[in-house]
Design a protein around this motif. Structure first.
Motif, PDB file in Angstrom:
ATOM      1  N   ARG A 146       0.768  -1.193   0.083  1.00  0.00           N
ATOM      2  CA  ARG A 146      -0.215  -0.286  -0.097  1.00  0.00           C
ATOM      3  C   ARG A 146       0.389   1.372   0.201  1.00  0.00           C
ATOM      4  N   GLU A 147       2.301   1.386   0.774  1.00  0.00           N
ATOM      5  CA  GLU A 147       3.117   2.338   1.104  1.00  0.00           C
ATOM      6  C   GLU A 147       3.100   2.703  -0.411  1.00  0.00           C
ATOM      7  N   LEU A 148       3.892   1.633  -0.887  1.00  0.00           N
ATOM      8  CA  LEU A 148       4.286   1.410  -2.279  1.00  0.00           C
ATOM      9  C   LEU A 148       3.676   2.197  -3.422  1.00  0.00           C
ATOM     10  N   TYR A 149       2.625   2.171  -3.403  1.00  0.00           N
ATOM     11  CA  TYR A 149       0.832   1.652  -4.635  1.00  0.00           C
ATOM     12  C   TYR A 149       1.012   3.883  -4.219  1.00  0.00           C
ATOM     13  N   ALA A 150       0.761   4.047  -2.811  1.00  0.00           N
ATOM     14  CA  ALA A 150       0.693   5.713  -2.687  1.00  0.00           C
ATOM     15  C   ALA A 150       1.621   6.426  -2.720  1.00  0.00           C
ATOM     16  N   GLU A 151       2.760   6.110  -2.894  1.00  0.00           N
ATOM     17  CA  GLU A 151       4.488   6.596  -2.777  1.00  0.00           C
ATOM     18  C   GLU A 151       4.423   6.585  -5.129  1.00  0.00           C
ATOM     19  N   LYS A 152       4.256   6.200  -5.546  1.00  0.00           N
ATOM     20  CA  LYS A 152       3.840   6.786  -6.846  1.00  0.00           C
ATOM     21  C   LYS A 152       2.745   7.086  -7.754  1.00  0.00           C
ATOM     22  N   ALA A 153       1.745   7.139  -7.015  1.00  0.00           N
ATOM     23  CA  ALA A 153       0.326   7.629  -7.318  1.00  0.00           C
ATOM     24  C   ALA A 153       0.852   9.321  -6.993  1.00  0.00           C
ATOM     25  N   LEU A 154       1.117   9.430  -5.294  1.00  0.00           N
ATOM     26  CA  LEU A 154       2.167  10.540  -5.741  1.00  0.00           C
ATOM     27  C   LEU A 154       3.207  11.092  -6.430  1.00  0.00           C
ATOM     28  N   ALA A 155       3.827  10.561  -7.039  1.00  0.00           N
ATOM     29  CA  ALA A 155       4.886  11.040  -7.820  1.00  0.00           C
ATOM     30  C   ALA A 155       4.104  11.315  -9.045  1.00  0.00           C
ATOM     31  N   ASN A 156       3.247  10.759  -9.827  1.00  0.00           N
ATOM     32  CA  ASN A 156       2.561  10.705 -11.186  1.00  0.00           C
ATOM     33  C   ASN A 156       1.670  12.173 -10.381  1.00  0.00           C
ATOM     34  N   LEU A 157       1.351  12.366  -9.231  1.00  0.00           N
ATOM     35  CA  LEU A 157       0.508  13.505  -9.311  1.00  0.00           C
ATOM     36  C   LEU A 157       1.275  14.719  -9.233  1.00  0.00           C
ATOM     37  N   GLN A 158       2.559  14.396  -8.561  1.00  0.00           N
ATOM     38  CA  GLN A 158       3.338  15.508  -8.967  1.00  0.00           C
ATOM     39  C   GLN A 158       4.350  15.695 -10.288  1.00  0.00           C
ATOM     40  N   ARG A 159       4.086  14.666 -11.246  1.00  0.00           N
ATOM     41  CA  ARG A 159       4.681  15.046 -12.183  1.00  0.00           C
ATOM     42  C   ARG A 159       3.762  15.719 -12.966  1.00  0.00           C
ATOM     43  N   LEU A 160       2.015  15.404 -12.894  1.00  0.00           N
ATOM     44  CA  LEU A 160       1.129  16.118 -13.152  1.00  0.00           C
ATOM     45  C   LEU A 160       1.283  17.970 -13.263  1.00  0.00           C
ATOM     46  N   THR A 161       1.646  18.036 -11.546  1.00  0.00           N
ATOM     47  CA  THR A 161       2.104  19.476 -11.486  1.00  0.00           C
ATOM     48  C   THR A 161       2.893  19.713 -12.336  1.00  0.00           C
ATOM     49  N   ASN A 162       3.979  19.450 -11.450  1.00  0.00           N
ATOM     50  CA  ASN A 162       5.179  20.562 -12.714  1.00  0.00           C
ATOM     51  C   ASN A 162       4.948  20.432 -14.189  1.00  0.00           C
ATOM     52  N   LEU A 163       3.479  19.578 -14.630  1.00  0.00           N
ATOM     53  CA  LEU A 163       3.678  19.657 -16.231  1.00  0.00           C
ATOM     54  C   LEU A 163       2.859  20.891 -15.950  1.00  0.00           C
ATOM     55  N   PHE A 164       1.847  21.191 -15.805  1.00  0.00           N
ATOM     56  CA  PHE A 164       0.584  22.203 -15.284  1.00  0.00           C
ATOM     57  C   PHE A 164       1.477  23.412 -15.572  1.00  0.00           C
ATOM     58  N   ASN A 165       2.697  23.286 -13.919  1.00  0.00           N
ATOM     59  CA  ASN A 165       2.651  24.497 -13.885  1.00  0.00           C
ATOM     60  C   ASN A 165       4.002  25.314 -15.275  1.00  0.00           C
ATOM     61  N   ASP A 166       4.360  23.894 -15.822  1.00  0.00           N
ATOM     62  CA  ASP A 166       6.197  24.130 -16.834  1.00  0.00           C
ATOM     63  C   ASP A 166       5.089  24.822 -17.941  1.00  0.00           C
ATOM     64  N   LEU A 167       3.626  24.328 -18.877  1.00  0.00           N
ATOM     65  CA  LEU A 167       2.832  24.985 -19.351  1.00  0.00           C
ATOM     66  C   LEU A 167       2.617  26.401 -19.197  1.00  0.00           C
ATOM     67  N   ILE A 168       1.918  26.329 -17.402  1.00  0.00           N
ATOM     68  CA  ILE A 168       1.863  27.975 -17.366  1.00  0.00           C
ATOM     69  C   ILE A 168       2.955  28.902 -17.740  1.00  0.00           C
ATOM     70  N   GLU A 169       4.438  27.764 -16.650  1.00  0.00           N
ATOM     71  CA  GLU A 169       4.800  28.860 -17.321  1.00  0.00           C
ATOM     72  C   GLU A 169       5.186  29.847 -18.746  1.00  0.00           C
ATOM     73  N   ILE A 170       5.383  28.990 -19.345  1.00  0.00           N
ATOM     74  CA  ILE A 170       5.406  28.960 -20.838  1.00  0.00           C
ATOM     75  C   ILE A 170       4.606  29.904 -21.299  1.00  0.00           C
TER      76      ILE A 170
END
Length: 470
Positions: free
Chosen positions: A272-296
């Motif tokens: 459960r901890e492993l799956y939760a960490e991977k879900a959070l990592a993908n959410l962080q990746r999604l956040t980074n993507l939107f932040n980069d798009l907004i920045e551009i």
């Protein structure tokens, strides 16, 4: 156009012809009649001055002979005198000339034209005031009148020729104008139908038509360039939308999958901890993507987001390297810093983002070796270089590495958490500073990214200069 010119020219010729036929003829005739009247009056005065019959005969015969005229007289005794040349007839009219009744009636001067054997003779009949003599003087048409008739004929022929030449010239002029215009219209129609490669070619010496052709060709080239840019932008937009949807869809699906996995009963806490960490990592990746798009987007449409001020680039590089050194250490990559103590005039936060993106990119594509960060003075600029000993790139990738979502190695980039927008943001920030970025790379050898910033005097030195001037 030809019909219009022909109408104007034809109207002008008709008006001139009417003047020649009516006005000029009337004026010549009037002038001739006045001359004949004056001559007849002078002859009548001379005959009146003769005192005897013999003197009158001599005067009449002499005038008729030497003036080459015909003189007819009705005297106070109703005697008819008729002299032609050197022949004088008394008591009867000689052959030819107007009837005798006009001479018998007398009255105001009357002019008549009589045709004798194809020769026009002008007769003037008059009676002087207070005189009992009625006199008629006949004179053939003077040579001047014949010359005037010839001039009138010449003018008529000249007008006809002028009309013909004017019509011919009008037709040629119309052709010189309408033919190029028809070519221009045909080419413009081709362009409007989508044949943007069509060029308007007009063989004309008229500068106006040449200028018009050049302007239309420039307009066509401008339209072609704008349409190509719009098509390219539409293609990029479609590609961008596809890339964004792909980049967004993958993390969302991954998060959904991990969340569904967490709901499976009987799963251990470690899983459960492993799956939760991977879900959070993908959410962080999604956040980074939107932040980069907004920045551009902000960098593209807001030039005022760059705030320049002098700062020490050496200190900034040290900060960035210290933050990223642990990440490099995880891949056995060493970061070597070689720089002078220099100040630049730029936006510190934006340049910090540039350095982070470039160094992270070097780390992502390096499995070992050294990354060198160098800053040194280069004229009135400070040149910053980031060299790595990573995988490098082949030449076909160099032109596209700054495109959004473009990855030389997509699998490696996604594993490192990259969004594919880092180098695009770097280019946008440097363009906002008015500076280009240069990249050199060789497959299997490594890559070098290089850019420059305006050099600024250190704060202490600038203060010293101001104090010295004061």
């Amino acid at each position: 156009m030809f019909l219009t010119l022909a109408a104007f020219v034809g109207l002008a010729v008709v008006l001139v012809g009417l003047y020649v036929f009516i006005v000029l003829k009337a004026e010549v005739r009037e002038a001739l009649e006045d001359t004949l009247k004056q001559r007849a009056q002078r002859i009548a005065l001379i005959i009146e001055q003769a005192e005897t019959r013999e003197e009158r005969e001599d005067v009449v015969q002499s005038l008729a002979q030497y003036a080459d005229i015909r003189i007819s007289i009705l005297d106070e005794n109703a005697m008819i005198w008729d002299a032609i040349g050197n022949h004088l007839s008394l008591g009867a009219m000689q052959a030819g000339g107007p009837p005798l009744e006009r001479l018998i009636e007398g009255g105001d001067p009357v002019i008549e034209v009589y045709n004798e054997g194809g020769i026009h003779t002008h007769f003037v009949t008059l009676r002087l005031q207070g005189s009992r003599l009625s006199i008629r003087v006949g004179q053939p048409s003077p040579p001047l009148l014949g010359l005037v008739q010839q001039m009138r004929t010449t003018l008529i022929v000249g007008m006809i020729m002028a009309l013909f030449l004017a019509l011919l010239g009008s037709w040629i002029s119309a052709q010189l104008v309408t033919v190029p215009l028809q070519k221009i219209r045909k080419s413009a129609r081709s362009i409007s139908e989508g044949d943007l490669d069509s060029q308007i070619l007009v063989d004309s010496r008229a500068s106006e038509l040449q200028d018009l052709t050049s302007s239309l060709n420039r307009m066509s080239d401008s339209f072609k360039e704008k349409i190509e840019n719009l098509e390219r932008m539409a293609s990029l937009q479609n590609e961008f939308i596809g890339n964004v949807s792909h980049e967004v869809r993958n993390p969302i699906f991954a998060v959904g999958g991990f969340l569904e996995a967490l709901a499976v009963p009987g799963m251990s806490d470690a899983q459960r901890e492993l799956y939760a960490e991977k879900a959070l990592a993908n959410l962080q990746r999604l956040t980074n993507l939107f932040n980069d798009l907004i920045e551009i987007a902000r960098l593209e449409y807001r030039e005022d987001l760059v705030h320049r001020e002098p700062f020490n680039i050496s200190q900034l590089i040290e900060e960035v390297v210290e933050v990223l050194r642990p990440k490099a250490g995880e891949k056995n990559v060493y970061i070597d810093v070689r720089m002078e103590n220099l100040d630049v005039d730029a936006d510190r936060n934006r340049i910090r983002q540039v350095l982070i993106n470039l160094v992270e990119n070097a780390i992502a594509y390096s499995d070992s070796g050294t990354i060198t960060v160098d800053a040194h003075r280069h004229g009135d600029k400070v040149r910053i270089e980031i060299d790595d000993e990573g995988r490098g790139m082949s030449p076909e990738h160099l032109e596209r590495i700054f495109d959004r979502f473009y990855r030389v190695d997509p699998d490696r980039s996604r594993k490192s958490g990259g969004t594919g927008l880092g180098l695009s943001i770097v280019k946008q920030i440097l363009q906002a500073h008015g500076e280009p970025i240069v990249v050199e790379s060789h497959h299997g050898v490594g890559s070098r990214f290089q850019f420059e910033l305006p050099y600024a005097l250190p704060i202490n030195e600038s203060d010293a200069v101001e104090v010295g001037i004061t």
